[in-house]
Design a protein around this motif. Structure first.
Motif, PDB file in Angstrom:
ATOM      1  N   LYS A   4     -17.688  23.202-101.167  1.00 18.80           N
ATOM      2  CA  LYS A   4     -17.907  23.155 -99.723  1.00 18.80           C
ATOM      3  C   LYS A   4     -17.006  24.188 -99.062  1.00 18.80           C
ATOM      4  CE  LYS A   4     -18.889  18.162 -99.699  1.00 18.80           C
ATOM      5  NZ  LYS A   4     -18.481  16.841 -99.132  1.00 18.80           N
ATOM      6  N   GLY A   5     -17.482  24.795 -97.976  1.00 17.77           N
ATOM      7  CA  GLY A   5     -16.655  25.790 -97.325  1.00 17.77           C
ATOM      8  C   GLY A   5     -16.996  25.993 -95.872  1.00 17.77           C
ATOM      9  N   HIS A   6     -15.993  26.332 -95.060  1.00 17.78           N
ATOM     10  CA  HIS A   6     -16.204  26.677 -93.661  1.00 17.78           C
ATOM     11  C   HIS A   6     -14.987  27.419 -93.123  1.00 17.78           C
ATOM     12  CE1 HIS A   6     -14.253  22.706 -93.703  1.00 17.78           C
ATOM     13  NE2 HIS A   6     -13.730  23.004 -92.527  1.00 17.78           N
ATOM     14  N   SER A   7     -15.162  28.046 -91.969  1.00 17.17           N
ATOM     15  CA  SER A   7     -14.058  28.755 -91.319  1.00 17.17           C
ATOM     16  C   SER A   7     -13.338  27.801 -90.378  1.00 17.17           C
ATOM     17  CB  SER A   7     -14.593  29.949 -90.517  1.00 17.17           C
ATOM     18  OG  SER A   7     -15.250  30.854 -91.367  1.00 17.17           O
ATOM     19  N   ASN A 115      -7.015  33.572 -96.454  1.00 20.78           N
ATOM     20  CA  ASN A 115      -6.942  34.305 -95.187  1.00 20.78           C
ATOM     21  C   ASN A 115      -8.265  35.041 -94.980  1.00 20.78           C
ATOM     22  OD1 ASN A 115      -6.172  35.701 -92.869  1.00 20.78           O
ATOM     23  ND2 ASN A 115      -4.110  36.066 -93.647  1.00 20.78           N
ATOM     24  N   ARG A 116      -8.949  34.704 -93.914  1.00 18.75           N
ATOM     25  CA  ARG A 116     -10.226  35.362 -93.627  1.00 18.75           C
ATOM     26  C   ARG A 116     -10.019  36.836 -93.271  1.00 18.75           C
ATOM     27  NH1 ARG A 116     -14.559  33.769 -88.858  1.00 18.75           N
ATOM     28  NH2 ARG A 116     -16.077  35.400 -89.367  1.00 18.75           N
ATOM     29  N   ILE A 117      -8.848  37.181 -92.778  1.00 26.43           N
ATOM     30  CA  ILE A 117      -8.535  38.559 -92.413  1.00 26.43           C
ATOM     31  C   ILE A 117      -7.931  39.278 -93.614  1.00 26.43           C
ATOM     32  CG2 ILE A 117      -7.372  40.077 -90.766  1.00 26.43           C
ATOM     33  CD1 ILE A 117      -9.429  38.079 -89.541  1.00 26.43           C
ATOM     34  N   GLY A 118      -8.562  40.375 -93.989  1.00 24.55           N
ATOM     35  CA  GLY A 118      -8.065  41.141 -95.124  1.00 24.55           C
ATOM     36  C   GLY A 118      -6.890  42.018 -94.732  1.00 24.55           C
ATOM     37  N   PHE A 119      -6.291  42.667 -95.710  1.00 22.48           N
ATOM     38  CA  PHE A 119      -5.157  43.549 -95.441  1.00 22.48           C
ATOM     39  C   PHE A 119      -5.559  44.758 -94.591  1.00 22.48           C
ATOM     40  CE2 PHE A 119      -3.805  41.464 -99.485  1.00 22.48           C
ATOM     41  CZ  PHE A 119      -2.708  40.790 -98.963  1.00 22.48           C
ATOM     42  N   ASP A 126     -18.536  35.182 -92.665  1.00 22.56           N
ATOM     43  CA  ASP A 126     -18.689  33.779 -93.066  1.00 22.56           C
ATOM     44  C   ASP A 126     -20.091  33.233 -92.833  1.00 22.56           C
ATOM     45  OD1 ASP A 126     -18.682  33.675 -90.328  1.00 22.56           O
ATOM     46  OD2 ASP A 126     -17.217  32.055 -90.166  1.00 22.56           O
ATOM     47  N   SER A 127     -21.072  34.116 -92.695  1.00 22.53           N
ATOM     48  CA  SER A 127     -22.454  33.656 -92.512  1.00 22.53           C
ATOM     49  C   SER A 127     -22.901  32.820 -93.713  1.00 22.53           C
ATOM     50  CB  SER A 127     -23.399  34.854 -92.355  1.00 22.53           C
ATOM     51  OG  SER A 127     -23.047  35.636 -91.242  1.00 22.53           O
ATOM     52  N   PHE A 128     -23.498  31.662 -93.432  1.00 26.74           N
ATOM     53  CA  PHE A 128     -24.019  30.756 -94.471  1.00 26.74           C
ATOM     54  C   PHE A 128     -22.953  30.410 -95.520  1.00 26.74           C
ATOM     55  CE2 PHE A 128     -27.499  33.610 -93.117  1.00 26.74           C
ATOM     56  CZ  PHE A 128     -28.288  32.685 -92.436  1.00 26.74           C
ATOM     57  N   ILE A 129     -21.715  30.307 -95.083  1.00 27.32           N
ATOM     58  CA  ILE A 129     -20.627  30.099 -96.034  1.00 27.32           C
ATOM     59  C   ILE A 129     -20.740  28.748 -96.753  1.00 27.32           C
ATOM     60  CG2 ILE A 129     -18.991  29.082 -94.358  1.00 27.32           C
ATOM     61  CD1 ILE A 129     -16.813  30.759 -95.826  1.00 27.32           C
ATOM     62  N   GLY A 130     -21.306  27.754 -96.079  1.00 23.24           N
ATOM     63  CA  GLY A 130     -21.482  26.457 -96.729  1.00 23.24           C
ATOM     64  C   GLY A 130     -22.415  26.559 -97.918  1.00 23.24           C
ATOM     65  N   LYS A 131     -23.572  27.175 -97.709  1.00 19.44           N
ATOM     66  CA  LYS A 131     -24.554  27.334 -98.789  1.00 19.44           C
ATOM     67  C   LYS A 131     -24.026  28.248 -99.878  1.00 19.44           C
ATOM     68  CE  LYS A 131     -28.516  26.919-100.817  1.00 19.44           C
ATOM     69  NZ  LYS A 131     -28.908  25.636-101.444  1.00 19.44           N
ATOM     70  N   ARG A 132     -23.371  29.328 -99.488  1.00 22.74           N
ATOM     71  CA  ARG A 132     -22.814  30.263-100.472  1.00 22.74           C
ATOM     72  C   ARG A 132     -21.754  29.591-101.331  1.00 22.74           C
ATOM     73  NH1 ARG A 132     -20.941  34.456 -96.409  1.00 22.74           N
ATOM     74  NH2 ARG A 132     -19.720  35.247 -98.168  1.00 22.74           N
ATOM     75  N   SER A 133     -20.990  28.668-100.729  1.00 18.79           N
ATOM     76  CA  SER A 133     -19.977  27.931-101.481  1.00 18.79           C
ATOM     77  C   SER A 133     -20.618  27.049-102.546  1.00 18.79           C
ATOM     78  CB  SER A 133     -19.130  27.062-100.545  1.00 18.79           C
ATOM     79  OG  SER A 133     -18.471  27.847 -99.584  1.00 18.79           O
ATOM     80  N   GLN A 134     -21.727  26.436-102.182  1.00 15.98           N
ATOM     81  CA  GLN A 134     -22.450  25.593-103.138  1.00 15.98           C
ATOM     82  C   GLN A 134     -22.937  26.408-104.326  1.00 15.98           C
ATOM     83  OE1 GLN A 134     -25.645  23.579-101.066  1.00 15.98           O
ATOM     84  NE2 GLN A 134     -24.294  22.900 -99.426  1.00 15.98           N
ATOM     85  N   VAL A 135     -23.524  27.570-104.031  1.00 17.78           N
ATOM     86  CA  VAL A 135     -24.063  28.429-105.092  1.00 17.78           C
ATOM     87  C   VAL A 135     -22.939  28.952-105.987  1.00 17.78           C
ATOM     88  CG1 VAL A 135     -25.267  30.598-105.566  1.00 17.78           C
ATOM     89  CG2 VAL A 135     -26.079  29.100-103.730  1.00 17.78           C
TER      90      VAL A 135
END
Length: 288
Positions: A4-7, A115-119, A126-135
């Motif tokens: 499971k995932g979200h921002s 960290n959502r922000i990279g260096f 984070d589009s569709f991050i919930g579904k992408r987390s499942q996959v």
């Protein structure tokens, strides 16, 4: 394994929760971080996040949950490996990240904060991050030989086989009575002790149905592939004499409300209607 995932915006509070010693928390993964307390880790996140003030939900939160059996048999190194593989699948390597395992319950699970922000100051998409987390979690489970979600689901469906057969049989009988609306269909199913629960998203689009019967709650497609929302609505639509693609409604009345049909569902209904028109033509000997 389930992912499971979200921002989130509450970086500090979330890391505090992950580090909660009352949950037998243990750090199993740490990348580009030097701090030894939740407060220190949060401050290190904030240093990088300060490069991108437009992004407010600037931390990614994930939960990785192996099955109870798999989780009980996994040691720290193995949990660390599933975390590393998951972040690789999500294309989140080379970012500040920390992960904790919680073993306070029978179901071992891992909390991962990235960290959502990279260096480079850019925010991770984070589009569709919930579904992408499942996959991603499913791919990791497959690669490491862990129990996959679909295997668990199939086992559960086998255990509920008689309920599924009963719901499918009653659904067939109700549709044979040719209900003229979704409300009439729902009412007739209720008369047979089956509660039909519409699944409506935040955009007021009907996604499908769930069926509750004798303490069991199942998605229509888990009862039977012939019982998807599109197929049920398609059969009811035929009873109101819709026969052409252009006549497929993009909305319908449902429990005194107007709901929209998703483009995907409307398309499937249209295809089913066309098949039925062709079939009726062939059955009556008409030429096309």
């Amino acid at each position: 394994m389930i992912g499971k995932g979200h921002s989130i915006a509450s970086t500090g509070a979330s890391i505090e929760y992950g580090w909660n010693q009352e949950k037998d928390a243990e750090v199993i993964y740490k990348e580009y971080l030097a701090g030894d307390t939740p407060q220190e880790i949060t401050e290190e996140f904030k240093i990088i996040q300060s490069q991108n003030e437009r992004c407010t939900q600037n931390t990614l939160s994930f939960i990785l949950s192996p099955t109870v059996k798999d989780g009980q048999e996994m040691n720290k190194a193995q949990l660390q490996e599933i975390t590393k593989q998951f972040l690789k699948e999500m294309e989140l390597k080379n970012r500040q990240a920390i992960a904790f395992v919680h073993r306070d319950k029978a179901h071992t699970h891992v909390h991962v904060y990235v960290n959502r922000i990279g260096f480079d100051g850019k925010a991770y998409n984070d589009s569709f991050i919930g579904k992408r987390s499942q996959v991603a979690a499913d791919n990791v489970a497959k690669g490491l030989g862990l129990t996959r979600v679909r295997e668990v689901q199939q086992e559960k469906l086998k255990e509920l086989n008689w309920q599924r057969l009963a719901i499918r049989h009653i659904n067939t009988k109700v549709l044979e009575s040719r209900p003229k609306s979704i409300d009439e269909y729902i009412s007739k199913m209720k008369d047979c002790n089956i509660q039909v629960i519409p699944s409506i998203n935040k955009s007021n689009q009907l996604q499908g149905f769930r069926f509750e019967y004798k303490g069991t709650n199942l998605k229509a497609s888990d009862v039977d592939r012939s019982m998807t929302g599109g197929k049920i609505i398609g059969e009811i639509t035929q009873n109101t004499s819709y026969t052409k693609l252009k006549e497929v409604p993009n909305s319908l009345k449902l429990m005194d409300k107007t709901v929209q049909l998703s483009t995907n569902m409307a398309s499937k209904i249209a295809k089913d209607l066309i098949k039925q028109v062709i079939k009726r033509g062939l059955d009556t000997g008409m030429g096309f």
